[in-house]
Each structure stands twice: as structure tokens, then as C-alpha cells.
Design an enzyme around this catalytic site. Structure first.
Site, PDB file in Angstrom:
ATOM      1  N   CYS A 267     -13.947  -1.769  -6.128  1.00  0.00           N
ATOM      2  CA  CYS A 267     -15.131  -1.721  -5.264  1.00  0.00           C
ATOM      3  C   CYS A 267     -14.961  -0.674  -4.163  1.00  0.00           C
ATOM      4  O   CYS A 267     -15.896  -0.410  -3.416  1.00  0.00           O
ATOM      5  CB  CYS A 267     -15.399  -3.099  -4.653  1.00  0.00           C
ATOM      6  SG  CYS A 267     -13.997  -3.774  -3.756  1.00  0.00           S
ATOM      7  N   GLU A 313     -19.597  -0.105  -7.515  1.00  0.00           N
ATOM      8  CA  GLU A 313     -18.421  -0.591  -8.244  1.00  0.00           C
ATOM      9  C   GLU A 313     -18.056   0.456  -9.292  1.00  0.00           C
ATOM     10  O   GLU A 313     -18.936   1.013  -9.946  1.00  0.00           O
ATOM     11  CB  GLU A 313     -18.756  -1.925  -8.926  1.00  0.00           C
ATOM     12  CG  GLU A 313     -17.570  -2.768  -9.269  1.00  0.00           C
ATOM     13  CD  GLU A 313     -17.182  -3.724  -8.161  1.00  0.00           C
ATOM     14  OE1 GLU A 313     -16.203  -4.449  -8.339  1.00  0.00           O
ATOM     15  OE2 GLU A 313     -17.861  -3.739  -7.118  1.00  0.00           O
TER      16      GLU A 313
END
Length: 320
Positions: A267, A313
Site C-alpha cells: 500500500c 495499492e
């Protein structure tokens, strides 16, 4: 953000304004009411978790304000939110695990459930689960296909076999959604409640080839690697926090020759994860005990889990 989330936030704001206790903005300056976490599933079921700094209040005094919170959300103005679940955590730190300070179940159901890629998942107050369900399906489908490509022969999907190591597995979403394609899933997760959820989720979906181990990945994984030989069919997927993976985890993966395919879900790839990428791909370095062959990054797939923000992401495939 769903309208329900904003409604709960507004009601919590109104509750704080009515409360005789002040909000806690900075720990050293006092105050009690802190943030609220709201989770909803695609069916509209809603879980709220209120964080509270007790400061010098006695347990009996805290109990009075917990009761006021429950009354507000069940029979007062906050009842318009129709909460299915209400939790409370007394917390003197920025973040605190369930083991250090248990989540107190004040009202409603202890869990909510979500469905992803036709698998059902139980979500508890302490467990991590992607908040964007539609994007989560894209993410987990992408991870599954990169971990274990689905070979299609004559219109029939075939099982690839082998073992998938799911490091930082959370509630088991990656392992469970990939389980039909492999012989065995081994998940490792620090948060014990998440491990309980993962085991429950496997049983809930009648998945029999998943095993979930609680503990620090840097402790569990090196010992686990001793179970495998270089001829085993072994794939790994890692989904760490922003801080990336511990060096001993990278070393265990790098030095296990059976792992020829690694999927890294990040992330924050520009942060500490970049250090992990360099350690996976650098030339063998005996001084750092990185003796295994280097990995090569072969594919990167961004998945927009957080619309209207700069965050994304990133799913990276490493092969050797």
C-alpha cells in the site's frame, strides 16, 4: 464514502457535543472521546468502534459514559444509524491491539460478514479487511491470478497444486480465495483475532486445505521453511503493513530455493517496501546472509483501492 459512514460520524459528533466529557485531541492536554471507526458491508450492516481515553477516570465513571453511548445509539438520536454492532476500546496510545486493550462489545452482533469472489468472510472489530469491497474483488482476483495462474485446458479450469505461503494473511482472504487452485495454504498472521477469523472463514466456506498460524512472521517463517525442500512447488504472497517486511522474513524467502514466484502487495511501495524490493533483487550477499538467487520483478499491477486520493495499492510479481 458511503452515506451511512457520514451519518454515523455526524451522530458521534453530536454525541460528543452533548457529553459532559471533552474530546481528546492531544493526549497530554486531556479529554476523553477520540475517533470512531465505521465498517459497513454490501448488505448495509454497520459496525462502529469508539475509541476512548480514560485519563484519570475510575472504571465506574467510564461505565456511566459507556452506558450513555449505548443509549444514544440504540434509543436516542443516534438510533437513526441503525447500528448492527457497537464496540468500545479504552486506549491510552495512538493505536492499541485487542490483546493489550480488549475491544468491549457494547451492543448488537459481534461480527459483520462480507462476500468477496463468492467466498464469505467474518469481520471482527480488530481484524483488518479491505474497506472497498468492489475494489477488493479486483485486488484479490489479481493476487490470486498472479500467485497461481489458472490454466485453462479445453474450457476446463485445472488445479495447479503445490503450497501457497500467505504471509501477513489477515482474515485469510487471499489464501481462501486461492485455495481451489492449490493443495495447501499456510497463512501467518500477527493478530490473534484475525487468525481466529481466518480459521472461522475457512470453515464457513468449507475450505479444508488452509492452515493459519499466529505469531510474528520473522519468528514463524524461518522455522516453517525447514519443512520444505528445494524441489517442492512453493509460492509466496506477502501483504505487509506500510512498514514493510522484517529483514528475517525477506532472508527466509530469498534463501528458500523452492520459492520461484513471489507476489508482494504494497500500500506504500515508495516507502520501506522499496528496501524489501532491493533485498529481494540484489546480488547474493553472504555478509547479509542473502545466499539465494535474486528475484526479478516481472509485472506490476496497480489497483485503485482508494478513489479520489493519491494512494494506490500495488501488486508486484517477482520471479526467479
Amino acid at each position: 464514502m458511503s452515506e451511512k459512514h457520514k451519518q454515523v460520524a455526524r451522530c458521534y459528533q453530536d454525541f460528543i457535543r452533548m457529553s459532559p466529557l471533552e474530546p481528546c485531541l492531544l493526549f497530554h492536554s486531556g479529554g476523553h472521546w477520540r475517533e470512531i471507526t465505521v465498517r459497513t458491508n454490501t448488505q448495509g450492516h454497520t459496525m462502529a468502534i469508539v475509541y476512548f481515553h480514560p485519563q484519570t477516570l475510575a472504571p465506574e465513571e467510564v461505565a456511566v459514559h459507556k452506558a450513555a453511548l449505548v443509549d444514544y445509539f440504540t434509543s436516542g438520536p443516534g438510533s437513526v444509524c441503525q447500528l448492527d454492532s457497537l464496540f468500545f476500546q479504552e486506549n491510552t496510545m495512538t493505536r492499541c491491539t485487542h490483546e493489550v486493550s480488549p475491544y468491549q462489545h457494547l451492543y448488537g452482533q459481534p461480527y459483520i460478514y462480507e462476500k468477496v469472489l463468492d467466498f464469505k468472510f467474518r469481520i471482527s472489530a480488530d481484524a483488518f479487511f479491505q474497506v472497498n469491497q468492489a475494489a477488493a474483488e479486483v485486488l484479490y482476483g489479481t493476487v490470486r491470478d498472479l500467485c497461481i495462474p489458472n490454466i485453462d485446458k479445453g474450457g476446463e479450469r485445472t488445479k495447479t497444486g503445490g503450497t501457497l505461503l500467505d504471509v501477513c494473511c489477515g482474515t485469510g482472504a487471499i489464501g481462501i480465495t486461492t485455495s481451489p487452485r492449490v493443495d495447501r495454504i499456510i497463512g501467518i498472521e500477527l493478530v490473534e483475532q484475525a487468525v481466529e477469523d481466518a480459521r472461522h472463514n475457512a470453515a464457513l466456506n468449507n475450505i479444508l486445505n488452509c492452515e493459519f498460524i499466529p505469531g510474528k512472521a520473522e519468528v514463524v517463517l524461518p522455522h516453517l521453511m525447514n519443512q520444505f525442500s528445494s524441489t517442492d512447488q512453493l509460492t509466496a504472497v506477502v501483504n505487509p503493513a506500510r512498514s514493510g517486511l522484517h529483514y528475517r522474513v525477506i532472508r527466509a524467502i530469498r534463501n528458500q530455493h523452492a520459492i520461484r514466484r513471489l507476489v508482494y502487495v504494497s500500500c506504500k511501495p515508495e516507502g520501506e517496501a522499496m528496501r524489501n524490493f532491493r533485498e529481494l533483487c540484489c546480488a547474493p550477499d553472504p555478509k547479509k546472509k542473502l545466499t539465494g538467487r535474486a528475484f526479478t520483478p516481472t509485472l506490476a499491477v496497480p489497483v485503485d483501492m482508494f478513489p479520489h486520493t493519491p494512494h494506490c495499492e500495488l501488486v508486484l510479481l517477482f520471479e526467479r
